[in-house]
Enzyme design. Structure first.
Site, mmCIF file in Angstrom:
data_model
loop_
_atom_site.group_PDB
_atom_site.id
_atom_site.type_symbol
_atom_site.label_atom_id
_atom_site.label_comp_id
_atom_site.label_asym_id
_atom_site.label_seq_id
_atom_site.Cartn_x
_atom_site.Cartn_y
_atom_site.Cartn_z
ATOM 1 N N SER A 15 -2.204 -51.116 30.661
ATOM 2 C CA SER A 15 -0.748 -50.942 30.628
ATOM 3 C C SER A 15 -0.358 -49.620 29.965
ATOM 4 O O SER A 15 0.658 -49.014 30.324
ATOM 5 C CB SER A 15 -0.072 -52.129 29.935
ATOM 6 O OG SER A 15 -0.332 -52.138 28.558
ATOM 7 N N ILE A 91 -17.685 -48.067 21.745
ATOM 8 C CA ILE A 91 -17.877 -47.014 20.737
ATOM 9 C C ILE A 91 -18.516 -45.821 21.437
ATOM 10 O O ILE A 91 -19.483 -45.975 22.196
ATOM 11 C CB ILE A 91 -18.732 -47.540 19.573
ATOM 12 C CG1 ILE A 91 -17.926 -48.628 18.853
ATOM 13 C CG2 ILE A 91 -19.111 -46.413 18.626
ATOM 14 C CD1 ILE A 91 -18.596 -49.250 17.673
ATOM 15 N N ASN A 106 -6.361 -41.303 20.871
ATOM 16 C CA ASN A 106 -6.501 -42.751 21.028
ATOM 17 C C ASN A 106 -5.209 -43.421 20.606
ATOM 18 O O ASN A 106 -4.481 -42.898 19.766
ATOM 19 C CB ASN A 106 -7.652 -43.239 20.133
ATOM 20 C CG ASN A 106 -7.839 -44.752 20.201
ATOM 21 O OD1 ASN A 106 -7.849 -45.341 21.276
ATOM 22 N ND2 ASN A 106 -7.983 -45.397 19.047
ATOM 23 N N HIS A 108 -3.848 -47.110 19.002
ATOM 24 C CA HIS A 108 -4.337 -48.327 18.343
ATOM 25 C C HIS A 108 -3.126 -49.139 17.881
ATOM 26 O O HIS A 108 -2.172 -48.574 17.334
ATOM 27 C CB HIS A 108 -5.216 -47.947 17.153
ATOM 28 C CG HIS A 108 -5.809 -49.141 16.462
ATOM 29 N ND1 HIS A 108 -6.879 -49.837 16.976
ATOM 30 C CD2 HIS A 108 -5.457 -49.777 15.316
ATOM 31 C CE1 HIS A 108 -7.171 -50.847 16.168
ATOM 32 N NE2 HIS A 108 -6.320 -50.829 15.162
ATOM 33 N N VAL A 143 -14.688 -45.337 13.747
ATOM 34 C CA VAL A 143 -13.763 -46.070 14.626
ATOM 35 C C VAL A 143 -12.325 -46.045 14.071
ATOM 36 O O VAL A 143 -12.098 -46.304 12.892
ATOM 37 C CB VAL A 143 -14.234 -47.536 14.776
ATOM 38 C CG1 VAL A 143 -13.187 -48.379 15.494
ATOM 39 C CG2 VAL A 143 -15.540 -47.586 15.551
ATOM 40 N N ASP A 144 -11.372 -45.703 14.941
ATOM 41 C CA ASP A 144 -9.943 -45.717 14.625
ATOM 42 C C ASP A 144 -9.594 -44.825 13.434
ATOM 43 O O ASP A 144 -8.709 -45.153 12.627
ATOM 44 C CB ASP A 144 -9.446 -47.157 14.418
ATOM 45 C CG ASP A 144 -9.579 -47.992 15.688
ATOM 46 O OD1 ASP A 144 -9.412 -47.440 16.785
ATOM 47 O OD2 ASP A 144 -9.875 -49.198 15.583
HETATM 48 C C1 GAR Z 1 -3.544 -51.812 23.488
HETATM 49 O O1 GAR Z 1 -2.803 -52.617 22.605
HETATM 50 C C2 GAR Z 1 -4.277 -50.721 22.739
HETATM 51 O O2 GAR Z 1 -3.532 -50.190 21.678
HETATM 52 C C3 GAR Z 1 -5.476 -51.464 22.231
HETATM 53 O O3 GAR Z 1 -5.874 -52.279 23.314
HETATM 54 C C4 GAR Z 1 -4.707 -52.594 24.090
HETATM 55 C C5 GAR Z 1 -5.000 -52.154 25.501
HETATM 56 O O4 GAR Z 1 -3.964 -52.530 26.351
HETATM 57 N N1 GAR Z 1 -6.518 -50.569 21.817
HETATM 58 C C6 GAR Z 1 -7.323 -50.805 20.780
HETATM 59 O O5 GAR Z 1 -7.282 -51.810 20.118
HETATM 60 C C7 GAR Z 1 -8.299 -49.680 20.500
HETATM 61 N N2 GAR Z 1 -8.834 -49.809 19.188
HETATM 62 P P1 GAR Z 1 -3.802 -51.831 27.757
HETATM 63 O O6 GAR Z 1 -5.191 -51.898 28.427
HETATM 64 O O7 GAR Z 1 -2.818 -52.688 28.490
HETATM 65 O O8 GAR Z 1 -3.341 -50.433 27.550
#
Ligand code: GAR
Length: 220
Positions: A15, A91, A106, A108, A143-144
């Protein structure tokens, strides 16, 4: 002006990829999605790329170095200048991260450095914070971590569970990521140690309180 070519790495729903695709549909937006790479063949985000005619690839190598080499080759062939991780849950190889340092971002779903890693919304609820949110940052090896470009604050409501909080944060992500990528594309950002300074930016003049001060009085 040529638009900044962005390569988006995904693992699932996509998304945030969609938010970037939608932003780039405006010809005045200074970035375009040049390629999408998924480490999972079943990622819904691949369908989003396909339906917009964006080149997309699956790189499913389990070996971290092999994944990095294949991904790097695709990014190079697509002329990518910025890598955007969008729900990318692998990772990355340290040498790959270092090679793309300051050219990889990125998103998060927490106010980093709080709640890195998995289940950040669950972590936020467990910690009892009244605000959480999301962060776009340049990527560093741990990470992050990495210099923070932009953050959005999202309130935690008393009735929240993980899903409702995640949905509220996700709506903010879809606004924040296109903004952050635009700032990169417009070359507005200067990295100064761990801080990112944004030319021409203004912080909002608010201090939000949660709960708000205009609560109904409980005295009887
Ligand atoms: C989102 O909330 C993104 O911030 C998170 O995964 C989801 C992906 O949603 N990412 C992490 O947690 C990375 N550490 P999406 O595939 O619908 O964009």
């Amino acid at each position: 002006m040529p638009r900044l070519k962005v390569g988006v790495l995904i693992s699932g729903r996509g998304s945030n990829l969609q938010a970037l695709i939608d932003a780039a549909a405006d010809p005045t937006y200074p970035a375009e999605i040049a390629t999408v790479i998924s480490n999972r063949p079943d990622a819904v985000g691949l369908v989003r790329a396909a339906s917009t005619g964006i080149p997309h690839h699956v790189v499913a190598d389990l070996d971290r170095a092999a994944f990095a080499a294949a991904t790097d080759r695709i990014l190079g062939e697509a002329g990518v200048a910025l890598v955007a991780l969008a729900g990318f849950m692998r990772i990355l190889d340290t040498a790959f991260v270092e090679a793309w340092a300051d050219r990889m971002v990125n998103i998060h779903p927490s106010l980093l450095p709080a709640f890195p890693g998995l289940h950040p919304q669950r972590q936020a609820l467990a910690a009892g914070v009244k605000f959480s949110g999301c962060t776009v940052h340049f990527v560093r090896a741990a990470v992050d971590t990495g210099p923070i470009i932009a953050q959005a604050v999202v309130p935690v409501e008393d009735g929240d569970g993980e899903d409702s909080l995640a949905a509220r944060i996700l709506a903010a992500e879809h606004r924040l990521y296109p903004l952050a990528v635009r700032l990169v594309a417009e070359k507005r950002l200067r990295i100064d140690g761990n801080r990112v300074l944004t030319a021409g930016a203004a912080a909002p003049g608010i201090a939000a309180l949660n709960p708000t001060e205009n609560l109904a009085s409980n005295r009887s």
